[in-house]
Design a protein around this motif. Structure first.
Motif, PDB file in Angstrom:
ATOM      1  N   ALA A 118      73.102  63.569  56.309  1.00 43.37           N
ATOM      2  CA  ALA A 118      72.760  63.357  57.722  1.00 43.37           C
ATOM      3  C   ALA A 118      72.010  64.565  58.282  1.00 43.37           C
ATOM      4  N   ARG A 119      72.456  65.768  57.934  1.00 41.58           N
ATOM      5  CA  ARG A 119      71.772  66.983  58.403  1.00 41.58           C
ATOM      6  C   ARG A 119      70.379  67.084  57.798  1.00 41.58           C
ATOM      7  N   THR A 120      70.261  66.749  56.510  1.00 43.68           N
ATOM      8  CA  THR A 120      68.956  66.786  55.854  1.00 43.68           C
ATOM      9  C   THR A 120      68.015  65.759  56.458  1.00 43.68           C
ATOM     10  N   SER A 121      68.537  64.579  56.769  1.00 41.44           N
ATOM     11  CA  SER A 121      67.725  63.532  57.390  1.00 41.44           C
ATOM     12  C   SER A 121      67.234  63.964  58.765  1.00 41.44           C
ATOM     13  N   ALA A 122      68.097  64.619  59.537  1.00 48.54           N
ATOM     14  CA  ALA A 122      67.691  65.097  60.866  1.00 48.54           C
ATOM     15  C   ALA A 122      66.598  66.154  60.750  1.00 48.54           C
ATOM     16  N   ALA A 123      66.737  67.058  59.800  1.00 45.55           N
ATOM     17  CA  ALA A 123      65.704  68.076  59.587  1.00 45.55           C
ATOM     18  C   ALA A 123      64.407  67.434  59.099  1.00 45.55           C
ATOM     19  N   ALA A 124      64.527  66.426  58.246  1.00 43.83           N
ATOM     20  CA  ALA A 124      63.344  65.728  57.738  1.00 43.83           C
ATOM     21  C   ALA A 124      62.598  65.025  58.869  1.00 43.83           C
ATOM     22  N   ASN A 125      63.331  64.476  59.818  1.00 43.87           N
ATOM     23  CA  ASN A 125      62.686  63.840  60.978  1.00 43.87           C
ATOM     24  C   ASN A 125      61.862  64.846  61.771  1.00 43.87           C
ATOM     25  N   GLN A 126      62.366  66.062  61.904  1.00 47.04           N
ATOM     26  CA  GLN A 126      61.618  67.110  62.600  1.00 47.04           C
ATOM     27  C   GLN A 126      60.341  67.470  61.842  1.00 47.04           C
ATOM     28  N   VAL A 127      60.450  67.596  60.522  1.00 50.07           N
ATOM     29  CA  VAL A 127      59.265  67.911  59.711  1.00 50.07           C
ATOM     30  C   VAL A 127      58.254  66.775  59.788  1.00 50.07           C
ATOM     31  N   GLU A 128      58.726  65.539  59.723  1.00 51.40           N
ATOM     32  CA  GLU A 128      57.823  64.387  59.840  1.00 51.40           C
ATOM     33  C   GLU A 128      57.058  64.416  61.157  1.00 51.40           C
ATOM     34  N   GLN A 129      57.741  64.766  62.238  1.00 52.52           N
ATOM     35  CA  GLN A 129      57.084  64.823  63.542  1.00 52.52           C
ATOM     36  C   GLN A 129      56.018  65.910  63.571  1.00 52.52           C
ATOM     37  N   ILE A 130      56.318  67.063  62.985  1.00 51.40           N
ATOM     38  CA  ILE A 130      55.334  68.158  62.923  1.00 51.40           C
ATOM     39  C   ILE A 130      54.122  67.724  62.112  1.00 51.40           C
ATOM     40  N   LEU A 131      54.359  67.083  60.974  1.00 56.51           N
ATOM     41  CA  LEU A 131      53.238  66.623  60.142  1.00 56.51           C
ATOM     42  C   LEU A 131      52.433  65.545  60.867  1.00 56.51           C
ATOM     43  N   ALA A 132      53.113  64.639  61.561  1.00 61.68           N
ATOM     44  CA  ALA A 132      52.417  63.567  62.280  1.00 61.68           C
ATOM     45  C   ALA A 132      51.554  64.119  63.407  1.00 61.68           C
ATOM     46  N   ASP A 133      51.972  65.227  64.009  1.00 57.12           N
ATOM     47  CA  ASP A 133      51.216  65.832  65.109  1.00 57.12           C
ATOM     48  C   ASP A 133      50.108  66.765  64.625  1.00 57.12           C
ATOM     49  N   THR A 134      50.004  66.972  63.326  1.00 57.54           N
ATOM     50  CA  THR A 134      48.988  67.863  62.762  1.00 57.54           C
ATOM     51  C   THR A 134      47.642  67.150  62.702  1.00 57.54           C
ATOM     52  N   PRO A 135      46.598  67.734  63.292  1.00 56.63           N
ATOM     53  CA  PRO A 135      45.277  67.094  63.246  1.00 56.63           C
ATOM     54  C   PRO A 135      44.804  66.901  61.802  1.00 56.63           C
ATOM     55  N   GLY A 136      44.254  65.735  61.539  1.00 52.64           N
ATOM     56  CA  GLY A 136      43.722  65.438  60.216  1.00 52.64           C
ATOM     57  C   GLY A 136      44.701  64.738  59.297  1.00 52.64           C
ATOM     58  N   VAL A 137      45.977  64.697  59.645  1.00 46.83           N
ATOM     59  CA  VAL A 137      46.967  64.006  58.819  1.00 46.83           C
ATOM     60  C   VAL A 137      46.980  62.539  59.217  1.00 46.83           C
ATOM     61  N   GLN A 138      46.667  61.675  58.257  1.00 48.71           N
ATOM     62  CA  GLN A 138      46.611  60.243  58.538  1.00 48.71           C
ATOM     63  C   GLN A 138      47.979  59.590  58.430  1.00 48.71           C
ATOM     64  N   TYR A 139      48.745  59.978  57.420  1.00 51.25           N
ATOM     65  CA  TYR A 139      50.077  59.408  57.274  1.00 51.25           C
ATOM     66  C   TYR A 139      50.978  60.370  56.505  1.00 51.25           C
ATOM     67  N   THR A 140      52.271  60.166  56.647  1.00 47.48           N
ATOM     68  CA  THR A 140      53.277  61.001  55.993  1.00 47.48           C
ATOM     69  C   THR A 140      54.377  60.106  55.448  1.00 47.48           C
ATOM     70  N   THR A 141      54.805  60.394  54.243  1.00 52.18           N
ATOM     71  CA  THR A 141      55.915  59.696  53.613  1.00 52.18           C
ATOM     72  C   THR A 141      56.975  60.720  53.265  1.00 52.18           C
ATOM     73  N   SER A 142      58.230  60.398  53.477  1.00 53.86           N
ATOM     74  CA  SER A 142      59.299  61.332  53.120  1.00 53.86           C
ATOM     75  C   SER A 142      60.357  60.628  52.285  1.00 53.86           C
ATOM     76  N   VAL A 143      60.994  61.405  51.431  1.00 53.76           N
ATOM     77  CA  VAL A 143      62.115  60.932  50.625  1.00 53.76           C
ATOM     78  C   VAL A 143      63.241  61.933  50.813  1.00 53.76           C
ATOM     79  N   VAL A 144      64.324  61.499  51.418  1.00 54.17           N
ATOM     80  CA  VAL A 144      65.469  62.370  51.682  1.00 54.17           C
ATOM     81  C   VAL A 144      66.497  62.162  50.577  1.00 54.17           C
ATOM     82  N   GLY A 145      67.023  63.278  50.067  1.00 51.16           N
ATOM     83  CA  GLY A 145      68.035  63.210  49.014  1.00 51.16           C
ATOM     84  C   GLY A 145      67.473  63.384  47.623  1.00 51.16           C
TER      85      GLY A 145
END
Length: 81
Positions: free
Chosen positions: A36-63
């Motif tokens: 659960a803690r890793t998933s919450a941190a991953a959500n934060q990283v996903e948001q940072i990547l999504a807000d980065t100019p030039g990034v079209q999409y992001t995929t994450s795998v937790v665990g």
């Protein structure tokens, strides 16, 4: 004139044809971190990547660690393009 050709060769050599624009990121929390803690941190990283100019999409795998190919509760990896 020769300098212009050298500069053009350097620019082509800097980004090889094989470069497809993908970035892989591995995230590791402390060993005792819950999924659960890793998933919450991953959500934060996903948001940072999504807000980065030039990034079209992001995929994450937790665990799962892309570096060690081990399933753990404290690892995640991201792929962005």
């Amino acid at each position: 004139m020769r300098l212009a050709f050298l500069a053009a060769d350097c620019l082509r050599a800097f980004l090889p044809d094989e470069d497809q624009g993908y970035v892989y990121v591995n995230m590791q929390l402390p060993n005792a971190a819950s999924l659960a803690r890793t998933s919450a941190a991953a959500n934060q990283v996903e948001q940072i990547l999504a807000d980065t100019p030039g990034v079209q999409y992001t995929t994450s795998v937790v665990g799962f660690s892309l570096l060690s190919f081990v399933r753990t509760s404290y690892n995640a990896f991201f792929s962005s393009h």
